[in-house]
Design a protein around this motif. Structure first.
Motif, short mmCIF file in Angstrom:
data_model
loop_
_atom_site.label_atom_id
_atom_site.label_comp_id
_atom_site.label_asym_id
_atom_site.label_seq_id
_atom_site.Cartn_x
_atom_site.Cartn_y
_atom_site.Cartn_z
N ALA A 205 -49.95 -19.21 -16.37
CA ALA A 205 -51.00 -19.72 -17.26
C ALA A 205 -51.03 -18.96 -18.58
O ALA A 205 -51.73 -19.37 -19.51
CB ALA A 205 -52.35 -19.62 -16.57
N GLY A 206 -50.30 -17.86 -18.67
CA GLY A 206 -50.26 -17.07 -19.90
C GLY A 206 -50.47 -15.60 -19.61
O GLY A 206 -51.20 -15.25 -18.66
N PRO A 207 -49.87 -14.70 -20.42
CA PRO A 207 -50.01 -13.26 -20.18
C PRO A 207 -51.44 -12.77 -20.28
O PRO A 207 -51.80 -11.76 -19.68
CB PRO A 207 -49.12 -12.64 -21.27
N GLU A 208 -52.28 -13.49 -21.07
CA GLU A 208 -53.67 -13.05 -21.21
C GLU A 208 -54.42 -13.14 -19.89
O GLU A 208 -55.33 -12.34 -19.63
CB GLU A 208 -54.39 -13.88 -22.28
N TRP A 209 -54.05 -14.09 -19.02
CA TRP A 209 -54.73 -14.22 -17.73
C TRP A 209 -54.33 -13.10 -16.77
O TRP A 209 -55.12 -12.67 -15.93
CB TRP A 209 -54.45 -15.59 -17.12
N VAL A 210 -53.11 -12.61 -16.90
CA VAL A 210 -52.70 -11.46 -16.09
C VAL A 210 -53.50 -10.23 -16.50
O VAL A 210 -53.92 -9.44 -15.66
CB VAL A 210 -51.18 -11.20 -16.26
#
Length: 447
Positions: A205-210
């Motif tokens: 979903a994107g690195p920001e969600w990690v």
């Protein structure tokens, strides 16, 4: 409105999914119960060591999530020259607190009633805040990306120092420091194993969600740190381990024993190599990938090899009944020099995998040998100081190794490994010439 037909295909699929989630939930609950039972076994629950084990689980799970998120942003989306310059600048700045401030942290915290618990919690809270900042920075490509990422690194290294001083205060009866540190290390490995797949799914979903997932993990770790037993803060009757050139300390302080000094010097070699390998290969493989292999796969090969080696080292050290620390750390130094020479001569996929594997294995075995030497030769009242001082030194060695790796020219690829051979060989000779002249003693690890 007609009632749903329980025999319809949709209802059947829904029932299957429901049963699947139910089985997954039951399996997860069973796993958590078993993990909690294992962490509290042999008096670890009563002494409070289990709380530190739980905290370390969240810590390493969060670190793993951060590493996965930044793998695709810090090194692979920013121009190489810009990335090297910024990483070198901020990594260089991390040397300042380890070289100057770290020796003063212990005596400073002794003046406060809840110093160490809040110090450990602060390393978690800082990373939680920086992960939230990073989540926004990776979306907007903000200039805060590198400062925040390196801030996470500094806080992670500082955690290692503060945690090391806490472990001796939470030992159950008939527990050795080697065994306690082994159990804590294993919880970290479990944390990575559990967190990495979840972080991998979140990265879709994107690195920001990690990074937001990492934020939650570090918040949990902060709460766990504050809930550590009050004895973590107690320094009654303790003294300092005085390194060479230091003349003052608390009442009861002792000079570092020769065997501990040798084990610490020998450990600096594997730690330097670990920092060098991570930073050098991160940029080397990006600029000069091996034909037929993607940059991401090659990087995963090195990092995976190091993780596998570290896991193997923890398992081996935890399973050994007895250990000869001086022989073990000496063998690790020789193995590190040998594998770097092999990488220099036969640079390729196999050499990279071996470099990672031996670096991880050697670092774990050398650290357990140092723990065993401190347990054997340092009085109990000074062991908390000994672990804090030794971890500070090793973290500084890692940072220097990383800084060296960034400073190395990337072309030709073998040049950096050649420099590593010279540095490790010279350090090995330096360490060996200062080895205590007595027969190596076997240490009972208590496993």
């Amino acid at each position: 409105m007609a009632a749903p037909n329980p025999d319809s295909p949709t209802a059947e699929r829904g029932g299957t999914v429901s049963r699947g989630f139910g089985a997954f939930r039951r399996a997860g609950a069973f796993t958590m119960r078993q993990a909690r039972r294992a962490s509290e076994a042999q008096g670890a629950g009563e002494s409070g060591l289990s709380r530190l084990i739980h905290m370390h689980f969240f810590n390493t799970a969060g670190d793993a999530a951060v590493a996965i998120s930044l793998a695709g942003t810090l090194f692979f989306t920013v121009p190489s020259g810009e990335a090297r310059g910024q990483v070198a600048l901020f990594l260089g700045l991390t040397m300042l607190p380890f070289a100057i401030v770290a020796p003063l942290i212990g005596p400073f915290l002794d003046r406060f009633a809840h110093g160490r618990r809040w110090a450990i919690g602060a390393t978690m809270a800082i990373r939680a805040f920086l992960c939230w900042v990073l989540a926004g920075a990776v979306i907007t490509e903000s200039n805060l990306l590198f400062p925040a990422a390196l801030g996470v690194l500094v806080a992670s290294k500082a955690y290692g120092v503060t945690r090391a001083a806490a472990v001796p205060r939470l030992l159950p009866q008939e527990f050795t420091l080697v065994k306690a540190n082994g159990r804590v290390s294993l919880s970290g490995i479990v944390g990575v194993a559990v967190s990495a797949p979840i972080a991998g799914l979140a990265s879709l979903a994107g690195p920001e969600w990690v990074l937001r997932y990492a934020f939650l993990l570090f918040v949990a770790a902060t709460i766990a740190a504050i809930r550590l037993p009050s004895r973590v803060d107690s320094s009654e009757g303790e003294g300092d381990l005085l390194l060479r050139g230091e003349d003052k300390g608390r009442t009861g302080s002792v000079r570092i024993p020769p065997a501990v000094a040798y084990a610490l010097r020998a450990n600096c070699g594997p730690r330097w190599m670990s920092g060098f390998l991570i930073m050098f290969m991160a940029f080397q493989l990006r600029e000069n990938p091996i034909d037929g292999w993607s940059v991401e796969l090659l990087t995963a090969l090195v990092v995976g090899g190091a993780a596998s080696g570290n896991f193997l080292g923890v398992v081996l050290a935890s399973g050994l009944k007895k250990i000869k620390p001086a022989i073990t750390v000496s063998a690790v130094l020789v193995a590190d020099v040998t594998v770097v020479v092999f990488g220099f001569l036969f640079y390729g996929v196999l050499a990279l995998a071996l470099l990672g594997l031996v670096a991880g294995l050697g670092q774990a075995l050398a650290k357990f040998s140092l723990d065993a030497t401190i347990q054997r030769d340092v009085p109990h009242r000074v062991q908390a100081s000994a672990f804090a001082r030794s971890d500070t030194t090793l973290q500084l060695a890692w940072v220097i190794g990383g800084f060296t790796g960034i400073a190395m020219p990337l072309d030709p690829p073998r040049l950096g490994l050649g420099v590593a051979v010279v540095v490790l060989a010279a350090w090995s000779v330096f360490a060996f010439t200062r080895r205590p002249q007595r027969a190596p003693r076997t240490v009972q690890t208590g496993n």
